[in-house]
Design an enzyme around this catalytic site. Structure first.
Site, PDB file in Angstrom:
ATOM      1  N   SER A  33       0.857  -1.183   0.000  1.00 34.50           N
ATOM      2  CA  SER A  33       0.000   0.000   0.000  1.00 34.50           C
ATOM      3  C   SER A  33       0.888   1.225   0.000  1.00 34.50           C
ATOM      4  O   SER A  33       2.002   1.200   0.527  1.00 34.50           O
ATOM      5  CB  SER A  33      -0.927  -0.008   1.209  1.00 34.50           C
ATOM      6  OG  SER A  33      -0.166   0.096   2.372  1.00 34.50           O
ATOM      7  N   GLY A  34       0.400   2.256  -0.644  1.00 36.73           N
ATOM      8  CA  GLY A  34       1.176   3.494  -0.729  1.00 36.73           C
ATOM      9  C   GLY A  34       0.272   4.665  -0.421  1.00 36.73           C
ATOM     10  O   GLY A  34      -0.880   4.475  -0.006  1.00 36.73           O
ATOM     11  N   GLN A  36      -1.140   6.477  -2.382  1.00 39.85           N
ATOM     12  CA  GLN A  36      -2.243   6.580  -3.332  1.00 39.85           C
ATOM     13  C   GLN A  36      -3.279   5.480  -3.228  1.00 39.85           C
ATOM     14  O   GLN A  36      -4.385   5.631  -3.726  1.00 39.85           O
ATOM     15  CB  GLN A  36      -1.659   6.509  -4.730  1.00 39.85           C
ATOM     16  CG  GLN A  36      -1.393   7.834  -5.351  1.00 39.85           C
ATOM     17  CD  GLN A  36      -1.020   7.614  -6.795  1.00 39.85           C
ATOM     18  OE1 GLN A  36      -0.048   6.936  -7.102  1.00 39.85           O
ATOM     19  NE2 GLN A  36      -1.814   8.143  -7.685  1.00 39.85           N
ATOM     20  N   ASP A 150      10.598  12.675  -6.034  1.00 45.02           N
ATOM     21  CA  ASP A 150      10.267  11.875  -4.849  1.00 45.02           C
ATOM     22  C   ASP A 150      10.646  10.409  -5.049  1.00 45.02           C
ATOM     23  O   ASP A 150       9.938   9.508  -4.602  1.00 45.02           O
ATOM     24  CB  ASP A 150       8.768  12.023  -4.558  1.00 45.02           C
ATOM     25  CG  ASP A 150       8.422  11.566  -3.142  1.00 45.02           C
ATOM     26  OD1 ASP A 150       9.323  11.602  -2.281  1.00 45.02           O
ATOM     27  OD2 ASP A 150       7.267  11.179  -2.918  1.00 45.02           O
TER      28      ASP A 150
HETATM   29  P1  AMP Z   1       2.246   2.490  -4.699  1.00 49.94           P
HETATM   30  O1  AMP Z   1       0.865   2.700  -4.200  1.00 49.94           O
HETATM   31  O2  AMP Z   1       2.352   2.546  -6.185  1.00 49.94           O
HETATM   32  O3  AMP Z   1       3.247   3.376  -3.995  1.00 49.94           O
HETATM   33  O4  AMP Z   1       2.651   0.981  -4.306  1.00 49.94           O
HETATM   34  C1  AMP Z   1       2.720   0.559  -2.977  1.00 49.94           C
HETATM   35  C2  AMP Z   1       3.535  -0.730  -2.849  1.00 49.94           C
HETATM   36  O5  AMP Z   1       2.914  -1.787  -3.562  1.00 49.94           O
HETATM   37  C3  AMP Z   1       4.946  -0.638  -3.419  1.00 49.94           C
HETATM   38  O6  AMP Z   1       5.865  -0.149  -2.474  1.00 49.94           O
HETATM   39  C4  AMP Z   1       5.221  -2.106  -3.768  1.00 49.94           C
HETATM   40  O7  AMP Z   1       5.644  -2.799  -2.620  1.00 49.94           O
HETATM   41  C5  AMP Z   1       3.863  -2.642  -4.170  1.00 49.94           C
HETATM   42  N1  AMP Z   1       3.664  -2.605  -5.638  1.00 49.94           N
HETATM   43  C6  AMP Z   1       3.088  -1.620  -6.345  1.00 49.94           C
HETATM   44  N2  AMP Z   1       3.049  -1.899  -7.667  1.00 49.94           N
HETATM   45  C7  AMP Z   1       3.641  -3.113  -7.804  1.00 49.94           C
HETATM   46  C8  AMP Z   1       3.941  -3.946  -8.929  1.00 49.94           C
HETATM   47  N3  AMP Z   1       3.615  -3.604 -10.187  1.00 49.94           N
HETATM   48  N4  AMP Z   1       4.553  -5.119  -8.695  1.00 49.94           N
HETATM   49  C9  AMP Z   1       4.891  -5.478  -7.428  1.00 49.94           C
HETATM   50  N5  AMP Z   1       4.654  -4.745  -6.343  1.00 49.94           N
HETATM   51  C10 AMP Z   1       4.035  -3.564  -6.513  1.00 49.94           C
END
Ligand code: AMP
Length: 295
Positions: A33-34, A36, A150
């Site tokens: 999760s991030g 966003q 970032d």
């Molecule tokens: P984000 O919301 O894009 O910042 O993603 C949050 C987290 O989800 C990241 O830090 C990764 O650990 C995981 N993640 C996001 N996209 C991918 C992907 N395409 N493949 C594998 N892990 C992902």
């Protein structure tokens, strides 16, 4: 955007969140999760490949979120580079513009984020290869006029074969950051002084982030682990020394007063910070072909 047709979607609970996705995406499992939203791994039963499905968390809750989501989508659609994550599909389960609320991005699936790899004892080839790929991705963004601002380990994903991709396009221009602003929980350790201090910036702010990431790979410690922007600025000047007058003159007045009133720091030499023994030794070249690192 795929148009919603009744019966095309199903809902599944993922942690606290409900994912309503096209039926072609099965076996959803939360993987991250991030800021966003939440990301799941899934099986695309049409293409027969594993994918990552990201649900943008309330993308229209305010103008900043909406602009960021829009920017992300537009850029993902037009950028095509092997070190930038590829968008495979995008859909909403809502049927009309009036109801439009949720946005799902389907991307190629990677194995882990760089956060999980950065503390490993990587050999010289793998470390260089990872850094090289970050630089290739960043160079591509720069050539398209995108300055990330970032870049951080959680926004970079890797596969066990050591391939690497950048996940996002960083700070939208609207998301202005103020030095004195109350921090909320996002990682800012990798942000350049220009970003921290709200100054004019150019492409080299991204190289600052790459440097911080490289430092962490080598020393296994965050280079500038500030609790907030002010603490982080203190960490930066303790290590790099008090900045030049030319730099000070580029600051906004309020920030300049703060920065100039700090004690003088001589900085720490590079050799002291990163002695030769801290770098991984060269490994035999053929190891790279025969061995994958485990994530
Ligand atoms: P984000 O919301 O894009 O910042 O993603 C949050 C987290 O989800 C990241 O830090 C990764 O650990 C995981 N993640 C996001 N996209 C991918 C992907 N395409 N493949 C594998 N892990 C992902």
């Amino acid at each position: 955007l795929s148009k919603a047709v009744t019966g095309q979607f199903y809902s599944v609970q993922v942690g606290d969140s409900t994912f309503t996705v096209l039926k072609r995406y099965q076996q959803l499992r939360a993987i991250g999760s991030g800021a966003q939203g939440i990301v799941c791994s899934a099986m695309d039963t049409v293409l027969g490949i594993p994918v990552a499905v990201k649900k943008l968390c309330r993308p229209f809750q305010n103008q900043t979120h909406a602009k960021r989501a829009y920017r992300e989508l537009v850029l993902l659609k037009c950028v095509n580079h092997k070190n930038i994550i590829r968008l495979i599909n995008v859909f909403t389960p809502q049927k009309s513009l009036e109801e439009f609320q949720d946005l799902y991005l389907v991307m190629e699936l990677m194995d882990a984020s760089l956060c999980q790899v950065i503390h490993m004892d990587l050999d010289h080839e793998r470390m260089s290869y990872l850094l090289y790929q970050i630089l290739c991705g960043i160079r591509h963004l720069h050539s398209a006029g995108i300055i990330h601002r970032d870049l951080k380990p959680s926004n970079i994903v890797v596969k066990s074969d050591c391939t690497l991709k950048i996940l996002d396009f960083g700070l939208a221009r609207t998301a202005c950051t103020n030095f004195m602003m109350t921090p909320y929980v996002v990682t800012r350790y990798y942000r350049a002084p220009e970003v921290i201090l709200g100054m004019k910036y150019k492409e080299n702010v991204d190289l600052w982030s790459v440097g911080c990431i490289m430092a962490e790979m080598i020393s296994h410690k965050i280079l500038f682990p500030g609790k907030d922007y002010i603490d982080q600025w203190n960490k930066v000047i303790e290590v790099l020394g008090t900045p030049s007058l030319e730099f000070m003159n580029r600051l906004m007045e309020t920030v300049r007063n703060y920065v100039m009133n700090k004690p003088q720091y001589p900085g720490v030499s590079f050799a002291e910070l990163f002695p030769d023994w801290a770098f991984p030794s060269d490994s035999e070249h053929d190891k790279l072909k025969s061995k994958n690192f485990e994530c």
